[in-house]
Write an enzyme that holds these catalytic residues in place. Structure first.
Site, mmCIF file in Angstrom:
data_model
loop_
_atom_site.group_PDB
_atom_site.id
_atom_site.type_symbol
_atom_site.label_atom_id
_atom_site.label_comp_id
_atom_site.label_asym_id
_atom_site.label_seq_id
_atom_site.Cartn_x
_atom_site.Cartn_y
_atom_site.Cartn_z
ATOM 1 C CB THR A 1 9.497 -11.242 -47.056
ATOM 2 O OG1 THR A 1 9.825 -10.991 -45.537
ATOM 3 C CG2 THR A 1 10.083 -12.465 -47.429
ATOM 4 C CG LEU B 1 12.035 -2.073 -51.218
ATOM 5 C CD1 LEU B 1 12.899 -3.230 -51.901
ATOM 6 C CD2 LEU B 1 11.709 -1.264 -52.108
ATOM 7 C CG LEU C 1 12.877 -3.755 -42.077
ATOM 8 C CD1 LEU C 1 13.224 -3.364 -43.632
ATOM 9 C CD2 LEU C 1 12.742 -2.315 -41.374
ATOM 10 C CG ASP C 2 16.531 -5.629 -41.429
ATOM 11 O OD1 ASP C 2 16.832 -5.831 -42.748
ATOM 12 O OD2 ASP C 2 16.617 -4.902 -40.481
ATOM 13 C CG HIS D 1 20.731 -6.781 -41.372
ATOM 14 N ND1 HIS D 1 19.799 -5.543 -41.322
ATOM 15 C CD2 HIS D 1 20.725 -7.118 -40.109
ATOM 16 C CE1 HIS D 1 19.900 -5.123 -40.292
ATOM 17 N NE2 HIS D 1 20.250 -6.229 -39.416
ATOM 18 C CG MET E 1 20.325 2.949 -46.507
ATOM 19 S SD MET E 1 20.592 1.678 -45.397
ATOM 20 C CE MET E 1 20.190 2.291 -43.653
ATOM 21 C CG ASN F 1 19.037 -6.255 -47.187
ATOM 22 O OD1 ASN F 1 19.648 -5.665 -47.988
ATOM 23 N ND2 ASN F 1 18.599 -6.230 -46.001
ATOM 24 C CB SER G 1 22.132 -12.268 -42.265
ATOM 25 O OG SER G 1 22.317 -12.476 -40.661
HETATM 26 C C1 GRF Z 1 26.295 -2.613 -45.533
HETATM 27 O O1 GRF Z 1 26.936 -2.494 -44.005
HETATM 28 C C2 GRF Z 1 25.160 -3.628 -45.552
HETATM 29 O O2 GRF Z 1 25.163 -4.674 -44.645
HETATM 30 C C3 GRF Z 1 23.962 -2.596 -45.427
HETATM 31 O O3 GRF Z 1 24.255 -1.338 -45.643
HETATM 32 C C4 GRF Z 1 25.692 -1.177 -45.805
HETATM 33 C C5 GRF Z 1 26.154 -0.901 -47.145
HETATM 34 O O4 GRF Z 1 27.516 -0.678 -47.269
HETATM 35 N N1 GRF Z 1 22.710 -3.147 -45.588
HETATM 36 P P1 GRF Z 1 28.120 -0.254 -48.565
HETATM 37 O O5 GRF Z 1 27.238 0.775 -49.341
HETATM 38 O O6 GRF Z 1 28.008 -1.413 -49.375
HETATM 39 O O7 GRF Z 1 29.707 0.288 -48.519
#
Ligand code: GRF
Length: 214
Positions: A144, A96, A147-148, A112, A93, A110, A139
């Site tokens: 990059t 970058l 973000l997202d 998302h 979280m 990543n 997704s």
């Molecule tokens: C997931 O929902 C993912 O899509 C998001 O963060 C969450 C991570 O969950 N980027 P976990 O730590 O893998 O349970």
């Protein structure tokens, strides 16, 4: 490239259910190997999951650094020890910087919890319910400095049901995440997925703006 099996490092910050899915799949016939797990939070349960699976772990706690560039250079040091071919963000979280992303050009992905480009950012499940969407999803995309917003590799659609809460919807999206992420890492590791000259291809065919959709 050329190393066998394919060296993957997973970056986490929380529960690590996606990490667990990746661990579970690597023990079958999948051609990748998670060589390290790095957390930016000390109490991330994903660190326990990695230890239970015998995977080396590192902690690079963002709270130990005042400046983002110092955090990121510690992260680069930790990452380089593992010589990753692919860096997989799974609940990591921290935003970058462009410098960091350039350092690992086209090697960071990543997951998302939305059908990007819709619902970038946080609290996607509640926002989807509030907007009365009938369809939600997940997704996987290249990272990059937008973000997202990096090129999408693949998406899975998930229905929104009438009586869904953010929690029930999150649960359903998570199940889709756990199927999709190991599949995408496998595509990479087996050389079927490529990102060259700004085009993402699977087995030589461009995946399109939404990626492979299922
Ligand atoms: C997931 O929902 C993912 O899509 C998001 O963060 C969450 C991570 O969950 N980027 P976990 O730590 O893998 O349970």
């Amino acid at each position: 490239m050329g190393k066998n099996p394919y060296r993957v490092v997973v970056l986490i910050g929380g529960n690590g259910t996606n990490l667990q899915a990746l661990i579970d799949h690597q023990s079958s016939s999948f051609p990748y190997h998670i060589v390290g797990v790095i957390s930016h939070k000390m109490d991330a349960y994903g660190l326990e999951r990695a230890k239970l699976a015998g995977i080396p772990t590192s902690l690079v706690a963002h709270s130990d650094f005042e400046a983002r560039e110092d955090f990121e250079s510690a992260l680069i040091n930790a990452l380089n020890q593992y010589e990753p071919q692919l860096i997989v963000l799974a609940g990591f979280m921290r935003v970058l910087s462009a410098n960091f992303v350039r350092h690992y050009q086209n090697k960071i992905i990543n997951i998302h919890p939305s059908l990007l480009p819709k619902y970038k950012g946080l609290n996607t499940h509640q926002r989807v319910i509030d907007a009365k969407e009938i369809e939600h999803g997940v997704s996987v995309h290249f990272v990059t400095d937008d973000l997202d917003g990096g090129p999408i590799i693949a998406q899975v659609k998930v229905p929104v049901l009438d009586n869904d809460t953010a929690d029930t919807l999150r649960e359903r999206v998570h199940r889709a995440e756990h199927r999709l992420y190991p599949q995408v890492v496998d595509w990479f590791a087996s050389g079927r997925l490529k990102y060259e000259e700004n085009i993402v291809t699977l087995e030589g065919k461009p995946v399109g703006a939404r990626g492979i959709v299922s």
